[in-house]
Design a protein around this motif. Structure first.
Motif: not given
Length: 504
Positions: A156, A158, A163-164
């Protein structure tokens, strides 16, 4: 000791609270006289030996009379493209009571004392990692270090604006510690930065690093380029930039900028216990790898099939060679591209194509950047005579201990390979297929398989050897959870494991 930057460290363990020392004091009011106190002047300071201490003079460029040039405009321009990379991998299940009291030989293969559970009480915790990266394309292509995302089950990313995005690993190259990932679900254009010309850097040029050391997002540090072409013995293609800009755990994969806002390197390694010694992969090397990482996910390198060493003044005299620099051929692989082209031992190679060769390492790097199957002119000196030899390059084979990477567009690998394990006949003479290797991050590792175990059942089928185990694994339905029964040599009873069969 040189080490790559670990992906995550607890901040509390890394920072020690100490009394703060004021580096500056408030200016007193004009009508209040400061108290008398002793002062120290560099003009009068001396060392214990009596030598006079001279101040170190630095003359920065001035943006206004008496003001230092600020990096703030540069930071504001590029920081939006620097990202935080979070990685997770599932834990391996515990071996259970059957693994207690392992025989010494098997225990050593697990890297523990005999009798211990190799994965501790209740199994290992899930692997978590935290590193840095930077966006190089508005559609969401991100560069980071291989050691940040290797073995990841989920990634993931970021952004600096909060925003991710989930991400997938498009390609990795362990030998240069470079990885390319793609953000998922990107709408609109993301801020991005360009790769610059790392060959144009000079020692002493100012550089700036941005990353997430210890999880402290968007941390900025600055310094100079301390050295070029550093070989820190991390791999066969070492050609690192060295900088004194502060680099810490969590900076892995983050960008090193020049003053134009171009990425000239990827921060990768530090020397443990040292201060101001960090290393970055040059941008020009990354640029050369990008097409393959995008298209196939792996890097295939040219190969000549030579053993080489640096040309020294003593060897030059002994070989009657006028060249001051080069690579001496110490051995030629039988049947390899070099042997087929007529290269010989004691040849002194001085260039490959347009690239000068001044050492064994530079020859290795020059050939590795060329496409397998291409033809290149090799300039050399043989018996005091200069000549050129055309060589058709082969593909560099995977060396012992290196990870075998499969291109995305390749035909499906045998299931045992896609599961991440290698099998051999049981070494204790009994029936079964013995696990001899388990790939990190593979379905086999996640299932709790380990070298030394012997598979005796795959699904509903008893297996007496490798061929039966391979057939049963290949016949398994993609996506299914396959039951495995295994035993540990020298132990009573058996273990049950469930392995996820990957899609074809």
């Amino acid at each position: 000791m040189v080490r790559t930057l670990p992906s995550r460290r607890r901040l509390a363990r890394a920072l020690m609270l100490t009394p703060l020392v004021a580096l500056g004091a408030c200016k007193p009011s004009p009508d209040v006289a400061p108290p008398d106190r002793p002062t120290l002047s560099l003009k009068t300071a001396t060392t214990p030996s009596g030598a006079k201490v001279e101040p170190a003079v630095y003359s920065p460029a001035l943006s206004a009379p008496g003001a230092l040039t600020s990096l703030a405009p540069l930071v504001d321009t590029v920081k939006g493209a620097v990202v935080n990379v979070e990685v997770q991998a599932r834990a391996r299940p515990a071996m259970g009571g059957m693994m207690q009291g392992l025989p010494p030989g098997l225990a050593e293969r697990f890297g523990m004392q005999g009798g211990q559970n190799p994965f501790g009480e209740g199994g290992a915790p899930a692997k978590q990692g935290l590193g840095s990266g930077f966006v190089i394309d508005p559609a969401g292509l991100v560069l980071t270090n291989n050691h940040v995302v290797e073995g990841a089950d989920s990634v993931r990313v970021k952004l600096e604006d909060g925003r991710s995005f989930d991400a997938e690993v498009l390609g990795r190259d362990a030998l240069t510690d470079v990885a390319l990932i793609q953000l998922k679900g990107v709408s609109g254009k993301l801020p991005f930065v360009k790769l610059g010309d790392s060959d144009g850097l000079r020692v002493g040029d100012p550089v700036m690093a941005i990353g997430n050391p210890f999880g402290l997002a968007s941390s900025v540090s600055a310094g100079i380029l301390s050295a070029r072409a550093r070989d820190i013995h991390a791999g066969p293609y070492d050609d690192f930039l060295q900088t004194d800009a502060a680099i810490n755990p969590g900076n892995s994969g983050g960008p090193l900028f020049n003053m134009k806002g171009e990425v000239v390197g990827m921060n990768t390694a530090i020397i443990g216990g040292a201060t101001g010694i960090g290393f970055a992969v040059p941008a020009n090397l990354i640029q050369a790898l990008l097409p393959q990482l995008q298209e196939t996910g792996v890097v295939r390198r040219g190969w000549v099939g030579l053993a080489v060493q640096d040309l020294t003044p003593e060897l030059a005299r002994a070989l009657r060679v006028d060249a001051a620099r080069g690579a001496v051929v110490a051995g030629v692989s039988a049947g390899g591209p070099g042997a087929k082209a007529g290269l010989r031992e004691e040849d002194v190679i001085t260039s490959v194509g347009e690239r000068a060769v001044d050492s064994a390492g530079s020859l290795t790097r020059a050939v590795a950047l060329l496409k397998p199957g291409s033809e290149v002119k090799v300039s050399l000196v043989r018996g005091g005579k200069a000549m050129e030899v055309p060589v058709k390059l082969g593909t560099r084979p995977t060396q012992r201990g290196e990870e075998e990477m499969t291109p995305r567009d390749a035909t499906p690998a045998p299931l045992s390979k896609r599961l991440g394990l290698r099998l051999s006949e049981a070494q204790d003479g009994n029936a079964g297929a013995q696990v001899v290797a388990v790939e990190s991050g593979s379905p086999a590792e996640r299932a709790g398989l380990a070298p030394g175990m012997v598979l005796t059942q795959v699904g509903d089928q008893k297996v007496s050897g490798v061929s039966e185990a391979a057939r049963a694994l290949t016949a398994a339905e993609p996506g299914a959870a396959l039951l495995l029964r295994a035993r540990v040599p020298g132990q009573d009873g058996s273990l049950l494991r469930a392995i996820e069969v990957p899609q074809r």
